[in-house]
Design a protein around this motif. Structure first.
Motif, PDB file in Angstrom:
ATOM      1  N   GLN A 104       0.845  -1.207   0.000  1.00 34.66           N
ATOM      2  CA  GLN A 104       0.000   0.000   0.000  1.00 34.66           C
ATOM      3  C   GLN A 104       0.876   1.252   0.000  1.00 34.66           C
ATOM      4  OE1 GLN A 104      -3.181   0.285  -0.330  1.00 34.66           O
ATOM      5  NE2 GLN A 104      -4.141  -1.588   0.365  1.00 34.66           N
ATOM      6  N   GLU A 107       1.924   2.261  -3.436  1.00 32.69           N
ATOM      7  CA  GLU A 107       0.867   2.986  -4.153  1.00 32.69           C
ATOM      8  C   GLU A 107       0.819   4.442  -3.689  1.00 32.69           C
ATOM      9  OE1 GLU A 107      -1.931   3.884  -6.853  1.00 32.69           O
ATOM     10  OE2 GLU A 107      -0.768   2.036  -6.751  1.00 32.69           O
ATOM     11  N   ILE A 108       0.996   4.659  -2.405  1.00 34.17           N
ATOM     12  CA  ILE A 108       1.014   6.026  -1.867  1.00 34.17           C
ATOM     13  C   ILE A 108       2.176   6.808  -2.472  1.00 34.17           C
ATOM     14  CG2 ILE A 108       1.423   7.370   0.252  1.00 34.17           C
ATOM     15  CD1 ILE A 108      -0.239   5.124   1.687  1.00 34.17           C
ATOM     16  N   LEU A 111       1.266   7.863  -5.987  1.00 39.80           N
ATOM     17  CA  LEU A 111       0.319   8.979  -5.968  1.00 39.80           C
ATOM     18  C   LEU A 111       1.025  10.299  -5.641  1.00 39.80           C
ATOM     19  CD1 LEU A 111      -2.677   7.235  -4.161  1.00 39.80           C
ATOM     20  CD2 LEU A 111      -2.657   8.066  -6.528  1.00 39.80           C
ATOM     21  N   LYS A 116      -0.684  13.750  -6.541  1.00 41.23           N
ATOM     22  CA  LYS A 116      -2.019  13.460  -6.009  1.00 41.23           C
ATOM     23  C   LYS A 116      -1.947  13.265  -4.503  1.00 41.23           C
ATOM     24  CE  LYS A 116      -3.440  11.397 -10.365  1.00 41.23           C
ATOM     25  NZ  LYS A 116      -3.913  10.190 -11.040  1.00 41.23           N
ATOM     26  N   ARG A 117      -1.501  14.311  -3.830  1.00 32.57           N
ATOM     27  CA  ARG A 117      -1.289  14.241  -2.381  1.00 32.57           C
ATOM     28  C   ARG A 117      -2.568  13.877  -1.627  1.00 32.57           C
ATOM     29  NH1 ARG A 117      -1.472  16.752   2.363  1.00 32.57           N
ATOM     30  NH2 ARG A 117       0.345  16.714   3.718  1.00 32.57           N
ATOM     31  N   ASP A 118      -3.685  14.499  -1.967  1.00 35.91           N
ATOM     32  CA  ASP A 118      -4.942  14.231  -1.263  1.00 35.91           C
ATOM     33  C   ASP A 118      -5.338  12.759  -1.360  1.00 35.91           C
ATOM     34  OD1 ASP A 118      -5.075  16.860  -0.497  1.00 35.91           O
ATOM     35  OD2 ASP A 118      -6.534  17.447  -2.031  1.00 35.91           O
ATOM     36  N   LYS A 119      -5.179  12.179  -2.554  1.00 37.15           N
ATOM     37  CA  LYS A 119      -5.481  10.751  -2.742  1.00 37.15           C
ATOM     38  C   LYS A 119      -4.527   9.901  -1.913  1.00 37.15           C
ATOM     39  CE  LYS A 119      -8.427  10.149  -6.391  1.00 37.15           C
ATOM     40  NZ  LYS A 119      -9.734   9.680  -6.062  1.00 37.15           N
ATOM     41  N   ALA A 120      -3.250  10.298  -1.879  1.00 37.03           N
ATOM     42  CA  ALA A 120      -2.253   9.550  -1.109  1.00 37.03           C
ATOM     43  C   ALA A 120      -2.599   9.567   0.379  1.00 37.03           C
ATOM     44  CB  ALA A 120      -0.859  10.123  -1.348  1.00 37.03           C
ATOM     45  N   GLU A 122      -5.550  10.081   1.684  1.00 33.51           N
ATOM     46  CA  GLU A 122      -6.781   9.296   1.840  1.00 33.51           C
ATOM     47  C   GLU A 122      -6.465   7.797   1.915  1.00 33.51           C
ATOM     48  OE1 GLU A 122     -10.580   8.406  -0.979  1.00 33.51           O
ATOM     49  OE2 GLU A 122      -9.891  10.492  -0.897  1.00 33.51           O
ATOM     50  N   LEU A 123      -5.600   7.332   1.021  1.00 30.29           N
ATOM     51  CA  LEU A 123      -5.219   5.920   1.019  1.00 30.29           C
ATOM     52  C   LEU A 123      -4.481   5.558   2.308  1.00 30.29           C
ATOM     53  CD1 LEU A 123      -4.999   3.144  -0.280  1.00 30.29           C
ATOM     54  CD2 LEU A 123      -3.013   3.983  -1.571  1.00 30.29           C
ATOM     55  N   SER A 126      -6.770   5.073   5.084  1.00 30.90           N
ATOM     56  CA  SER A 126      -7.680   3.935   4.928  1.00 30.90           C
ATOM     57  C   SER A 126      -7.031   2.579   5.213  1.00 30.90           C
ATOM     58  CB  SER A 126      -8.255   3.917   3.506  1.00 30.90           C
ATOM     59  OG  SER A 126      -7.274   3.483   2.577  1.00 30.90           O
TER      60      SER A 126
END
Length: 171
Positions: A104, A107-108, A111, A116-120, A122-123, A126
């Motif tokens: 995981q 993937e961060i 991102l 795509k910091r916000d998506k990173a 968020e992941l 999670s």
């Protein structure tokens, strides 16, 4: 400075028993060094233990318990009831992590590189981190001198107990 991707790869793909933040045991050399440490330091600390002025804190990592074991066996033999406090606060940043959790993190990293910091974030939030390590029950069977930290044990540190080790599940 090590790149996050390199750190994740090293942790995820490391040798058996040391990969992905496993709770790796001491090597035979480490056991030998721990015995020497225990022999020397149990003599140095004997008087403090005898007078009740010795408090020993140990991380719940297997290798730290194994390092402390020879010294604490000696002290607990001589001073019945002497124990060391398991303190999860004292460990490497990140503690133990399962190899799937490190995937995981890859993937961060991707991102983050893509902006795509916000998506990173968020992941990251999670991720359901998998518990690793020994339970208190397992630790107590292997290391009878170990006890779980209580509020009174932490007064000397001036800290609040913020993490209690689970009795029958990995921490």
């Amino acid at each position: 400075e090590i790149r996050l991707e390199d750190f994740n790869k090293a942790m995820r793909d490391g040798p058996k028993g040391a990969a992905a933040g496993d709770d790796s045991p001491l090597t035979s050399k480490g056991h030998s060094q721990a015995k020497k440490f225990g022999f020397s330091w149990s003599k140095v600390l004997r008087e403090k233990a005898r007078t009740g002025k010795l408090i020993v804190f140990v991380s719940p990592f297997l290798r730290t318990l194994q390092t402390a074991d020879p010294m604490l066996q000696e002290l607990s033999k001589e001073f019945h009831g002497f124990s060391a406090v398991l303190l999860p606060h004292i460990m490497e940043a990140g503690g133990l992590a399962h190899k799937d959790d490190f995937q995981q993190m890859d993937e961060i990293s991707k991102l983050m590189k893509a902006g795509k910091r916000d998506k990173a974030v968020e992941l990251l939030k999670s991720i359901q981190w998998r518990a690793q390590g020994l339970s208190v029950t397992q630790i107590n069977k292997m290391f009878p001198w170990a006890k779980v930290a209580e509020e009174k044990d932490l007064e000397i540190l001036g800290e609040k107990l913020y993490k209690v080790l689970p009795l029958d599940s990995p921490w």
